[in-house]
Design a protein around this motif. Structure first.
Motif, PDB file in Angstrom:
ATOM      1  N   GLU A 111       0.819  -1.223   0.000  1.00 44.92           N
ATOM      2  CA  GLU A 111       0.000   0.000   0.000  1.00 44.92           C
ATOM      3  C   GLU A 111       0.847   1.264   0.000  1.00 44.92           C
ATOM      4  O   GLU A 111       0.376   2.321  -0.437  1.00 44.92           O
ATOM      5  N   LEU A 112       2.092   1.177   0.499  1.00 47.38           N
ATOM      6  CA  LEU A 112       2.969   2.345   0.610  1.00 47.38           C
ATOM      7  C   LEU A 112       4.370   1.980   0.160  1.00 47.38           C
ATOM      8  O   LEU A 112       4.904   0.936   0.551  1.00 47.38           O
ATOM      9  N   VAL A 145      11.615   5.713  -8.259  1.00 46.05           N
ATOM     10  CA  VAL A 145      10.454   5.055  -7.663  1.00 46.05           C
ATOM     11  C   VAL A 145       9.184   5.460  -8.399  1.00 46.05           C
ATOM     12  O   VAL A 145       8.331   4.617  -8.714  1.00 46.05           O
ATOM     13  N   ILE A 146       9.046   6.737  -8.696  1.00 42.69           N
ATOM     14  CA  ILE A 146       7.851   7.212  -9.402  1.00 42.69           C
ATOM     15  C   ILE A 146       7.791   6.640 -10.809  1.00 42.69           C
ATOM     16  O   ILE A 146       6.723   6.267 -11.307  1.00 42.69           O
ATOM     17  N   ASN A 147       8.944   6.527 -11.482  1.00 41.33           N
ATOM     18  CA  ASN A 147       8.966   5.888 -12.792  1.00 41.33           C
ATOM     19  C   ASN A 147       8.574   4.417 -12.700  1.00 41.33           C
ATOM     20  O   ASN A 147       7.972   3.875 -13.632  1.00 41.33           O
ATOM     21  N   LYS A 182      -2.789   0.374 -10.932  1.00 40.81           N
ATOM     22  CA  LYS A 182      -3.011   0.603  -9.501  1.00 40.81           C
ATOM     23  C   LYS A 182      -1.687   1.028  -8.880  1.00 40.81           C
ATOM     24  O   LYS A 182      -0.709   0.279  -8.903  1.00 40.81           O
ATOM     25  N   ARG A 183      -1.679   2.245  -8.325  1.00 40.78           N
ATOM     26  CA  ARG A 183      -0.428   2.821  -7.834  1.00 40.78           C
ATOM     27  C   ARG A 183      -0.517   3.048  -6.324  1.00 40.78           C
ATOM     28  O   ARG A 183      -1.477   3.651  -5.840  1.00 40.78           O
ATOM     29  N   PRO A 184       0.489   2.601  -5.577  1.00 34.98           N
ATOM     30  CA  PRO A 184       0.459   2.779  -4.120  1.00 34.98           C
ATOM     31  C   PRO A 184       0.753   4.220  -3.725  1.00 34.98           C
ATOM     32  O   PRO A 184       1.189   5.046  -4.535  1.00 34.98           O
ATOM     33  N   LEU A 232      -0.287  14.088 -16.600  1.00 32.17           N
ATOM     34  CA  LEU A 232      -1.196  13.066 -16.077  1.00 32.17           C
ATOM     35  C   LEU A 232      -1.771  13.605 -14.770  1.00 32.17           C
ATOM     36  O   LEU A 232      -1.128  13.579 -13.726  1.00 32.17           O
ATOM     37  N   HIS A 233      -2.993  14.105 -14.858  1.00 32.26           N
ATOM     38  CA  HIS A 233      -3.591  14.874 -13.770  1.00 32.26           C
ATOM     39  C   HIS A 233      -3.820  14.014 -12.529  1.00 32.26           C
ATOM     40  O   HIS A 233      -4.499  12.989 -12.581  1.00 32.26           O
ATOM     41  N   GLN A 234      -3.240  14.456 -11.402  1.00 34.28           N
ATOM     42  CA  GLN A 234      -3.388  13.797 -10.094  1.00 34.28           C
ATOM     43  C   GLN A 234      -3.208  12.281 -10.214  1.00 34.28           C
ATOM     44  O   GLN A 234      -3.997  11.491  -9.711  1.00 34.28           O
ATOM     45  N   HIS A 235      -2.107  11.919 -10.855  1.00 31.47           N
ATOM     46  CA  HIS A 235      -1.832  10.521 -11.202  1.00 31.47           C
ATOM     47  C   HIS A 235      -1.361   9.707 -10.011  1.00 31.47           C
ATOM     48  O   HIS A 235      -1.569   8.490  -9.964  1.00 31.47           O
ATOM     49  N   ILE A 236      -0.691  10.351  -9.045  1.00 35.99           N
ATOM     50  CA  ILE A 236      -0.207   9.641  -7.863  1.00 35.99           C
ATOM     51  C   ILE A 236      -0.533  10.451  -6.611  1.00 35.99           C
ATOM     52  O   ILE A 236      -0.870  11.634  -6.693  1.00 35.99           O
TER      53      ILE A 236
END
Length: 323
Positions: free
Chosen positions: A59-60, A73-75, A82-84, A288-292
């Motif tokens: 989850e994190l 990490v973001i890449n 589904k992105r934590p 990519l709007h509010q992607h993470i």
């Protein structure tokens, strides 16, 4: 809930390893079953582990290191459906993203407490061709400052190494004929560099766009239409002092959801993505709007109400600045 701490053991003059047990204790007290991964010199080590952890259902994911570790990490998660959640333990030289998110940069344990607090901030992610960035992309001269410095020098001299390298590069700046397309039109002409920003902090300078609202779906695009050392230094001084660089006649200042950039002469447009080399060819940037979601300590980001009011407020403030 499970958390994976991906840490760079050489960041922060090797301070992360010293405090790792205490960091894990803080996260576990916040309810996370926590494990670690130490990055290696292998290319994309942090990115590969972030992908693996995300696919296993963590989850994190906590990026503990400098801006390069955070970017990797973001890449590693940005192309997943589904992105934590992302946490940051900043231990690099500039820590631009942590600076924008008000995450403590001088105290690793205080940074861990921000993660434990659990304030999730929706962040835009930039996609540059097939790569991702979350802070800034830059093209042209000076764009290679951050990745052109040997890690040993950064460790020894810190931010001073960037200043020395920047002063050295200023003497080599030349105009490049560029074509840059954005929502408001097309720029064709000579410039020394351009910036595509998602946060206010670039290279330790926190006022790159005084009116930016993080997570609003738009890049801030700057085109520096000069190669004059005097004018570039003047623009840098205005950034640091009062933010009036956005009205400088040699600066194009635009908000846009996409950008395309290419060189129209033989000088390549070197690309920098979050402090790392991103290639040389033509590039298309998409927001990519509010992607993470990143755990931070600020309220300076786009809620639905702020999105509605931001454009009118921005135009009014810029009009006042031009007076």
């Amino acid at each position: 809930m499970r958390a994976r701490v991906i840490y760079n053991p050489v960041s922060g003059r090797e301070q992360i390893t010293k405090y790792l047990v205490a960091i894990l204790r803080i996260l576990e007290e916040a309810g996370y079953e926590t494990s670690t991964y130490e990055t290696t010199p292998e290319p994309r080590s942090a990115a590969k582990e972030a992908t693996r952890a995300a696919l296993e259902g963590f989850e994190l994911i906590v990026a503990a290191g400098g801006d390069g570790t955070v970017s990797e990490v973001i890449n590693g998660i940005s192309n997943l459906p589904k992105r934590p959640l992302i946490g940051i333990i900043p231990a690099g030289t500039t820590n631009d993203l942590a600076r924008s998110l008000k995450i403590p940069r001088g105290d690793l344990l205080e940074a861990a407490k921000v993660i434990a607090k659990g304030q999730a901030i929706p962040m835009d992610v930039g996609k540059a061709n097939d790569k991702y960035f979350v802070n800034i992309a830059a093209g042209g001269y000076l764009s290679d400052i951050t990745y052109g410095i040997p890690p040993r020098l950064k460790g020894a001299f810190g931010y001073l190494a960037y200043l020395i390298k920047g002063a050295e590069k200023l003497l080599l700046v030349k105009p490049i004929k560029m074509r840059i397309e954005h929502e408001a039109g097309v720029f064709v002409g000579e410039a020394s560099m351009y910036f595509v920003a998602l946060t206010k902090s670039v290279g330790g300078i926190e006022n790159i766009d005084p009116y930016m609202l993080m997570g609003n779906g738009l890049f801030t695009l700057f085109i520096i239409k000069t190669a004059s050392i005097f004018e570039i230094l003047q623009i840098l001084g205005m950034i640091i002092q009062n933010g009036k660089h956005i009205t400088h006649p040699k600066v194009e200042y635009i908000h846009t959801s996409f950008v395309t950039a290419e060189s129209l002469d033989q000088q390549p447009l070197l690309l920098n993505l979050d402090g790392e080399f991103g290639g040389t060819g033509p590039v298309t940037f998409r927001n990519l709007h509010q992607h993470i979601r990143i755990l931070g300590n600020t309220t300076d980001y786009a809620s639905p109400a702020e999105l509605n009011n931001h454009t009118a407020k921005l135009l009014k403030e810029i009009a006042n600045l031009e007076k």
